[in-house]
Design a protein around this motif. Structure first.
Motif, PDB file in Angstrom:
ATOM      1  N   MET A   1     -52.921 -61.585 -10.124  1.00 26.58           N
ATOM      2  CA  MET A   1     -52.185 -60.651  -9.276  1.00 26.58           C
ATOM      3  C   MET A   1     -51.999 -59.322 -10.006  1.00 26.58           C
ATOM      4  SD  MET A   1     -50.329 -59.886  -6.517  1.00 26.58           S
ATOM      5  CE  MET A   1     -49.880 -61.425  -5.695  1.00 26.58           C
ATOM      6  N   LYS A   2     -52.435 -58.258  -9.385  1.00 24.94           N
ATOM      7  CA  LYS A   2     -52.239 -56.927  -9.932  1.00 24.94           C
ATOM      8  C   LYS A   2     -50.961 -56.362  -9.327  1.00 24.94           C
ATOM      9  CE  LYS A   2     -55.063 -52.963 -11.226  1.00 24.94           C
ATOM     10  NZ  LYS A   2     -56.397 -52.329 -11.083  1.00 24.94           N
ATOM     11  N   GLN A   3     -50.012 -55.999 -10.181  1.00 27.13           N
ATOM     12  CA  GLN A   3     -48.712 -55.552  -9.702  1.00 27.13           C
ATOM     13  C   GLN A   3     -48.460 -54.102 -10.105  1.00 27.13           C
ATOM     14  OE1 GLN A   3     -45.404 -58.471  -9.669  1.00 27.13           O
ATOM     15  NE2 GLN A   3     -46.631 -59.590 -11.185  1.00 27.13           N
ATOM     16  N   GLY A   4     -47.998 -53.329  -9.150  1.00 24.47           N
ATOM     17  CA  GLY A   4     -47.734 -51.934  -9.419  1.00 24.47           C
ATOM     18  C   GLY A   4     -46.506 -51.447  -8.703  1.00 24.47           C
ATOM     19  N   ILE A   5     -46.124 -50.221  -9.031  1.00 25.13           N
ATOM     20  CA  ILE A   5     -44.993 -49.575  -8.379  1.00 25.13           C
ATOM     21  C   ILE A   5     -45.464 -48.247  -7.801  1.00 25.13           C
ATOM     22  CG2 ILE A   5     -43.202 -50.651  -9.782  1.00 25.13           C
ATOM     23  CD1 ILE A   5     -43.161 -48.109 -11.505  1.00 25.13           C
ATOM     24  N   ILE A   6     -44.847 -47.833  -6.713  1.00 21.93           N
ATOM     25  CA  ILE A   6     -45.024 -46.484  -6.195  1.00 21.93           C
ATOM     26  C   ILE A   6     -43.710 -45.758  -6.427  1.00 21.93           C
ATOM     27  CG2 ILE A   6     -44.527 -47.304  -3.834  1.00 21.93           C
ATOM     28  CD1 ILE A   6     -46.145 -44.861  -2.824  1.00 21.93           C
ATOM     29  N   VAL A   7     -43.750 -44.700  -7.210  1.00 23.52           N
ATOM     30  CA  VAL A   7     -42.556 -43.958  -7.580  1.00 23.52           C
ATOM     31  C   VAL A   7     -42.375 -42.800  -6.607  1.00 23.52           C
ATOM     32  CG1 VAL A   7     -41.482 -42.498  -9.340  1.00 23.52           C
ATOM     33  CG2 VAL A   7     -42.677 -44.598  -9.999  1.00 23.52           C
ATOM     34  N   THR A   8     -41.208 -42.739  -5.980  1.00 24.30           N
ATOM     35  CA  THR A   8     -40.896 -41.671  -5.024  1.00 24.30           C
ATOM     36  C   THR A   8     -39.614 -40.968  -5.444  1.00 24.30           C
ATOM     37  OG1 THR A   8     -39.697 -43.234  -3.593  1.00 24.30           O
ATOM     38  CG2 THR A   8     -42.035 -42.861  -3.121  1.00 24.30           C
ATOM     39  N   ASN A   9     -39.500 -39.716  -5.057  1.00 26.57           N
ATOM     40  CA  ASN A   9     -38.342 -38.915  -5.432  1.00 26.57           C
ATOM     41  C   ASN A   9     -37.161 -39.213  -4.523  1.00 26.57           C
ATOM     42  OD1 ASN A   9     -36.583 -36.316  -5.484  1.00 26.57           O
ATOM     43  ND2 ASN A   9     -37.966 -36.096  -7.228  1.00 26.57           N
ATOM     44  N   ILE A  10     -35.994 -39.272  -5.108  1.00 24.72           N
ATOM     45  CA  ILE A  10     -34.792 -39.646  -4.358  1.00 24.72           C
ATOM     46  C   ILE A  10     -34.453 -38.624  -3.271  1.00 24.72           C
ATOM     47  CG2 ILE A  10     -33.152 -38.478  -5.915  1.00 24.72           C
ATOM     48  CD1 ILE A  10     -31.320 -40.950  -5.558  1.00 24.72           C
ATOM     49  N   THR A  11     -34.913 -37.389  -3.422  1.00 32.43           N
ATOM     50  CA  THR A  11     -34.593 -36.351  -2.443  1.00 32.43           C
ATOM     51  C   THR A  11     -35.516 -36.360  -1.231  1.00 32.43           C
ATOM     52  OG1 THR A  11     -36.020 -34.680  -3.473  1.00 32.43           O
ATOM     53  CG2 THR A  11     -33.774 -34.872  -4.317  1.00 32.43           C
ATOM     54  N   GLN A  12     -36.609 -37.098  -1.310  1.00 31.58           N
ATOM     55  CA  GLN A  12     -37.575 -37.124  -0.204  1.00 31.58           C
ATOM     56  C   GLN A  12     -37.163 -38.178   0.810  1.00 31.58           C
ATOM     57  OE1 GLN A  12     -40.154 -34.947   0.115  1.00 31.58           O
ATOM     58  NE2 GLN A  12     -39.395 -33.944  -1.724  1.00 31.58           N
ATOM     59  N   THR A  13     -36.503 -37.731   1.863  1.00 31.82           N
ATOM     60  CA  THR A  13     -35.930 -38.674   2.837  1.00 31.82           C
ATOM     61  C   THR A  13     -36.377 -38.413   4.272  1.00 31.82           C
ATOM     62  OG1 THR A  13     -33.973 -37.268   3.069  1.00 31.82           O
ATOM     63  CG2 THR A  13     -33.872 -39.023   1.406  1.00 31.82           C
ATOM     64  N   SER A  14     -37.285 -37.476   4.477  1.00 32.62           N
ATOM     65  CA  SER A  14     -37.691 -37.148   5.843  1.00 32.62           C
ATOM     66  C   SER A  14     -38.459 -38.305   6.472  1.00 32.62           C
ATOM     67  CB  SER A  14     -38.578 -35.896   5.846  1.00 32.62           C
ATOM     68  OG  SER A  14     -39.850 -36.183   5.283  1.00 32.62           O
ATOM     69  N   PRO A  15     -38.421 -38.423   7.797  1.00 35.31           N
ATOM     70  CA  PRO A  15     -39.179 -39.482   8.478  1.00 35.31           C
ATOM     71  C   PRO A  15     -40.679 -39.416   8.171  1.00 35.31           C
ATOM     72  CG  PRO A  15     -37.605 -38.507   9.986  1.00 35.31           C
ATOM     73  CD  PRO A  15     -37.592 -37.660   8.753  1.00 35.31           C
ATOM     74  N   ARG A  16     -41.200 -38.211   8.023  1.00 32.03           N
ATOM     75  CA  ARG A  16     -42.625 -38.051   7.747  1.00 32.03           C
ATOM     76  C   ARG A  16     -42.969 -38.583   6.363  1.00 32.03           C
ATOM     77  NH1 ARG A  16     -46.465 -37.968  11.451  1.00 32.03           N
ATOM     78  NH2 ARG A  16     -48.315 -36.812  10.808  1.00 32.03           N
ATOM     79  N   PHE A  17     -42.103 -38.312   5.394  1.00 32.21           N
ATOM     80  CA  PHE A  17     -42.327 -38.830   4.052  1.00 32.21           C
ATOM     81  C   PHE A  17     -42.215 -40.355   4.043  1.00 32.21           C
ATOM     82  CE2 PHE A  17     -41.043 -40.074  -0.232  1.00 32.21           C
ATOM     83  CZ  PHE A  17     -42.002 -39.428  -0.998  1.00 32.21           C
ATOM     84  N   ARG A  18     -41.234 -40.864   4.790  1.00 34.60           N
ATOM     85  CA  ARG A  18     -41.065 -42.318   4.872  1.00 34.60           C
ATOM     86  C   ARG A  18     -42.315 -42.976   5.456  1.00 34.60           C
ATOM     87  NH1 ARG A  18     -38.896 -45.266   1.843  1.00 34.60           N
ATOM     88  NH2 ARG A  18     -40.796 -46.482   2.021  1.00 34.60           N
ATOM     89  N   LYS A  19     -42.898 -42.344   6.449  1.00 33.00           N
ATOM     90  CA  LYS A  19     -44.109 -42.875   7.066  1.00 33.00           C
ATOM     91  C   LYS A  19     -45.270 -42.887   6.078  1.00 33.00           C
ATOM     92  CE  LYS A  19     -46.830 -42.468  11.331  1.00 33.00           C
ATOM     93  NZ  LYS A  19     -47.000 -41.700  12.599  1.00 33.00           N
ATOM     94  N   GLN A  20     -45.328 -41.838   5.227  1.00 34.54           N
ATOM     95  CA  GLN A  20     -46.380 -41.779   4.222  1.00 34.54           C
ATOM     96  C   GLN A  20     -46.259 -42.930   3.227  1.00 34.54           C
ATOM     97  OE1 GLN A  20     -49.248 -39.470   3.271  1.00 34.54           O
ATOM     98  NE2 GLN A  20     -49.379 -41.514   2.409  1.00 34.54           N
ATOM     99  N   VAL A  21     -45.073 -43.132   2.709  1.00 31.25           N
ATOM    100  CA  VAL A  21     -44.865 -44.214   1.738  1.00 31.25           C
ATOM    101  C   VAL A  21     -45.142 -45.571   2.376  1.00 31.25           C
ATOM    102  CG1 VAL A  21     -43.176 -45.354   0.240  1.00 31.25           C
ATOM    103  CG2 VAL A  21     -43.222 -42.849   0.404  1.00 31.25           C
ATOM    104  N   ASP A  22     -44.666 -45.760   3.605  1.00 31.52           N
ATOM    105  CA  ASP A  22     -44.905 -47.024   4.297  1.00 31.52           C
ATOM    106  C   ASP A  22     -46.390 -47.280   4.518  1.00 31.52           C
ATOM    107  OD1 ASP A  22     -42.231 -47.624   4.404  1.00 31.52           O
ATOM    108  OD2 ASP A  22     -41.943 -46.908   6.460  1.00 31.52           O
TER     109      ASP A  22
END
Length: 307
Positions: A1-22
């Motif tokens: 199993m290859k395990q990783g993290i996606i690091v996002t900035n705490i200030t990025q809360t817009s719906p568009r940014f959320r959709k990108q991360v999802d």
């Protein structure tokens, strides 16, 4: 199993940014033996102290210092701190492209003035700006989504603009008006161009979607591919969105290289899932083991030419 993290900035809360991360998190369902967990930048060091089995980091932020800290723990970041630095500062981007002989609009990088307004030194730099010719595109060296990009038609407009932003790091470029309000973004993954889209704005010289531009898929021709892949190599990006503009001779010039180019608009315009293909490359990339064994490069290597 290859395990990783996606690091996002705490200030990025817009719906568009959320959709990108999802879109990244959902794409992992199509990959075998692959796990991706979102971790906020403010908590990532503490998270890594507890979770010792992380193989990689998809760094969806621009905090170069933090990316470097993660790398020093032996965890490979995509993109590297080196690549993020070269792309985040448009002055460094220009230097990297120039070193690799990648064509750009004619460019002048303003001297730093340490919080003083460059307007009071305008007579000294005006000869360099005149060589570029008006109209001029003025860019803040640090900025995204076209929000810190300005068009000035003459010296008076330049002075007015500099009154507002002249204490910030800036560069100037010749305005290419062959296709007004149009540019092309080419997505590059591991040295291969995978998708080209056109962005067009009929109401603004900036074609960014955030400024009202409309994106559509276009044929990825060989000239476009060659310039984009060379630009990604120059900035040391394994993943990049390379923004191109076409001049009247039909040449593609590089405007910017984006180390964290968003994929959502491209997917909606083309149906091609760039996020999935980026993760697929990461899953197949075994260099992360070698990276962990050989974390020897120093911070002085940050801006060294590679390859």
């Amino acid at each position: 199993m290859k395990q990783g993290i996606i690091v996002t900035n705490i200030t990025q809360t817009s719906p568009r940014f959320r959709k990108q991360v999802d879109s990244f998190l959902f794409a992992t369902n199509r990959l075998k033996n692959f796990k991706l967990t979102e971790v906020k930048a403010s908590n990532v060091i503490k998270y890594l102290e507890v979770n010792k089995d992380i193989d990689f980091c998809l760094f969806w932020d621009k905090d170069i210092y933090l990316a470097r800290l993660i790398e020093e723990k032996g965890i490979k970041t995509y993109n590297s701190s080196r690549a993020i630095a070269l792309c985040d500062d448009k002055g460094l981007t220009y230097q990297a492209l120039k070193t690799y002989k990648v064509k750009t609009p004619n460019t002048f990088v303003f001297s730093l003035t340490y919080n003083e307004n460059i307007n009071q030194y305008l007579d000294e730099i005006m000869p360099s700006l005149v060589l570029l010719g008006f109209p001029l595109v003025i860019k803040e060296r640090f900025g995204s989504f076209g929000e810190q990009v300005y068009l000035v038609n003459d010296v008076e407009e330049l002075k007015q603009l500099l009154t507002k932003v002249g204490d910030r790091p800036l560069l100037a470029q010749t305005y290419i008006d062959y296709e007004k309000g149009v540019d092309y973004r080419v997505y590059v993954i591991n040295g291969k161009a995978v998708l080209a889209v056109k962005r067009e704005n009929k109401d603004d010289f900036r074609s960014n979607v955030n400024q009202g531009g409309v994106m559509s898929e276009v044929f990825l021709d060989k000239k476009m591919e060659e310039v984009a892949t060379k630009a990604a190599k120059a900035t040391q990006c394994v993943y990049a969105g390379v923004d191109l503009i076409k001049d009247e001779a039909g040449n593609y010039l590089v405007l910017e290289v984006n180390s964290n180019a968003r994929t959502i608009n491209a997917y909606e315009a083309s149906g091609f899932d760039v996020a999935y293909h980026y993760l697929k490359f990461i899953n197949e990339d075994n260099d992360f083991k070698e990276f962990a064994r050989n974390i020897k490069y120093n911070i002085k290597d940050l801006f060294k030419r590679k390859g």
